[in-house]
Write a protein that holds these residues in place. Structure first.
Motif, PDB file in Angstrom:
ATOM      1  N   THR A  89       4.737 -65.512  29.331  1.00  9.66           N
ATOM      2  CA  THR A  89       2.950 -65.398  28.819  1.00  9.66           C
ATOM      3  C   THR A  89       2.453 -66.957  28.133  1.00  9.66           C
ATOM      4  O   THR A  89       2.821 -66.845  27.349  1.00  9.66           O
ATOM      5  CB  THR A  89       2.661 -64.131  27.797  1.00  9.66           C
ATOM      6  N   GLN A  90       2.273 -67.066  28.868  1.00 14.44           N
ATOM      7  CA  GLN A  90       0.583 -68.104  28.901  1.00 14.44           C
ATOM      8  C   GLN A  90       0.399 -68.589  27.244  1.00 14.44           C
ATOM      9  O   GLN A  90      -0.239 -67.057  27.040  1.00 14.44           O
ATOM     10  CB  GLN A  90       0.266 -68.903  30.098  1.00 14.44           C
ATOM     11  N   LEU A  91      -0.105 -69.180  27.019  1.00 13.41           N
ATOM     12  CA  LEU A  91      -0.273 -69.489  25.275  1.00 13.41           C
ATOM     13  C   LEU A  91      -1.771 -68.621  25.268  1.00 13.41           C
ATOM     14  O   LEU A  91      -2.408 -68.059  24.427  1.00 13.41           O
ATOM     15  CB  LEU A  91      -0.830 -71.164  24.704  1.00 13.41           C
ATOM     16  N   LEU A  92      -2.711 -68.821  26.782  1.00 17.92           N
ATOM     17  CA  LEU A  92      -4.472 -68.960  26.951  1.00 17.92           C
ATOM     18  C   LEU A  92      -4.353 -67.269  26.948  1.00 17.92           C
ATOM     19  O   LEU A  92      -4.291 -66.306  26.447  1.00 17.92           O
ATOM     20  CB  LEU A  92      -4.533 -69.717  27.585  1.00 17.92           C
ATOM     21  N   SER A  93      -3.222 -66.869  27.868  1.00 23.05           N
ATOM     22  CA  SER A  93      -3.029 -65.383  27.819  1.00 23.05           C
ATOM     23  C   SER A  93      -3.092 -64.958  26.039  1.00 23.05           C
ATOM     24  O   SER A  93      -3.396 -63.625  26.443  1.00 23.05           O
ATOM     25  CB  SER A  93      -2.025 -64.650  29.112  1.00 23.05           C
ATOM     26  N   LEU A  99      -7.333 -61.327  20.713  1.00 21.56           N
ATOM     27  CA  LEU A  99      -9.298 -61.703  20.734  1.00 21.56           C
ATOM     28  C   LEU A  99      -9.260 -59.991  21.428  1.00 21.56           C
ATOM     29  O   LEU A  99     -10.759 -60.428  20.580  1.00 21.56           O
ATOM     30  CB  LEU A  99      -9.962 -62.733  21.918  1.00 21.56           C
ATOM     31  N   LEU A 100      -9.084 -59.676  22.264  1.00 25.04           N
ATOM     32  CA  LEU A 100      -9.240 -58.315  22.831  1.00 25.04           C
ATOM     33  C   LEU A 100      -8.427 -57.363  22.171  1.00 25.04           C
ATOM     34  O   LEU A 100      -9.534 -56.150  22.508  1.00 25.04           O
ATOM     35  CB  LEU A 100      -9.214 -58.319  23.551  1.00 25.04           C
ATOM     36  N   THR A 101      -7.608 -57.534  21.375  1.00 22.90           N
ATOM     37  CA  THR A 101      -7.230 -56.235  20.636  1.00 22.90           C
ATOM     38  C   THR A 101      -6.701 -56.803  18.873  1.00 22.90           C
ATOM     39  O   THR A 101      -7.759 -57.750  18.641  1.00 22.90           O
ATOM     40  CB  THR A 101      -5.765 -56.133  21.046  1.00 22.90           C
ATOM     41  N   ASP A 123       0.654 -68.336  14.653  1.00 20.17           N
ATOM     42  CA  ASP A 123       1.363 -69.012  15.912  1.00 20.17           C
ATOM     43  C   ASP A 123       1.036 -69.632  16.590  1.00 20.17           C
ATOM     44  O   ASP A 123       0.966 -70.258  17.114  1.00 20.17           O
ATOM     45  CB  ASP A 123       2.550 -67.805  16.001  1.00 20.17           C
ATOM     46  N   VAL A 124       0.232 -68.647  17.022  1.00 25.87           N
ATOM     47  CA  VAL A 124      -1.176 -69.074  18.912  1.00 25.87           C
ATOM     48  C   VAL A 124      -1.856 -70.327  17.801  1.00 25.87           C
ATOM     49  O   VAL A 124      -2.218 -71.946  18.986  1.00 25.87           O
ATOM     50  CB  VAL A 124      -1.698 -68.015  18.730  1.00 25.87           C
ATOM     51  N   LEU A 125      -2.619 -70.213  16.352  1.00 27.53           N
ATOM     52  CA  LEU A 125      -3.457 -71.066  16.446  1.00 27.53           C
ATOM     53  C   LEU A 125      -2.542 -73.196  16.328  1.00 27.53           C
ATOM     54  O   LEU A 125      -2.757 -73.741  16.734  1.00 27.53           O
ATOM     55  CB  LEU A 125      -3.928 -70.849  15.115  1.00 27.53           C
TER      56      LEU A 125
END
Length: 158
Positions: A89-93, A99-101, A123-125
């Motif tokens: 799964t890509q970082l932006l996804s 963001l949506l959950t 971790d994403v940041l």
């Protein structure tokens, strides 16, 4: 550059996990002791079963206050519908999913349901900042190109 970063590149693989038969009070104490807001629940062979979170702990507290606990096992309170992601799964996804959950972490699970790791919002940041740092030379060259087209007085921002 961020497009090519996927969960497997930055997921945390050393995890605190819980067995489904663990006592919920012990599980709550473990979350508090490790200062984590949740942990994956796994069966034999690291098979992902769900996640036990602070939200699940609230259900334990309410059930204990209003009635006898129907069960004292983590498996009775874990979230079995929690969102999981595959390792590619890509970082932006992943950022969009956060963001949506209301999820704070996503378990990374392979096609056989085996837990591989976890990805948190933090971790994403960190992965995004690292990715931007690697792309910095390209940004600087773009700025240099723009500066050659405009004089300083014409610049949109001073």
């Amino acid at each position: 550059m961020m497009q090519t970063v996927s969960a497997q590149d930055f997921m945390v693989t050393r995890l605190t996990t819980l067995p489904p038969e663990m006592d919920v009070h012990d599980a709550i104490r473990l979350l508090l002791r490790h200062r984590i807001s949740g942990a994956p629940v796994v069966g034999p062979g690291n098979q992902y079963l769900g996640v036990f979170t602070e939200r699940c702990c609230m259900q334990v507290i309410l059930d204990a206050a209003y009635e006898q606990l129907p069960s004292n096992h983590v498996g009775a309170f874990m979230d079995t519908n929690a969102m999981t992601i595959p390792p590619d799964t890509q970082l932006l996804s992943i950022a969009q999913a956060f963001l949506l959950t209301s999820y704070r972490r996503l378990s990374v699970v392979d096609e056989n349901g085996i837990l591989l790791g976890n990805v948190s919002r933090r971790d994403v940041l960190n992965a995004a900042v690292d990715s931007l740092k690697k792309a910095a030379p390209a940004r600087e060259s773009n700025l240099l190109y723009l500066s050659a087209l405009m004089s300083r007085e014409e610049a949109p921002m001073a």
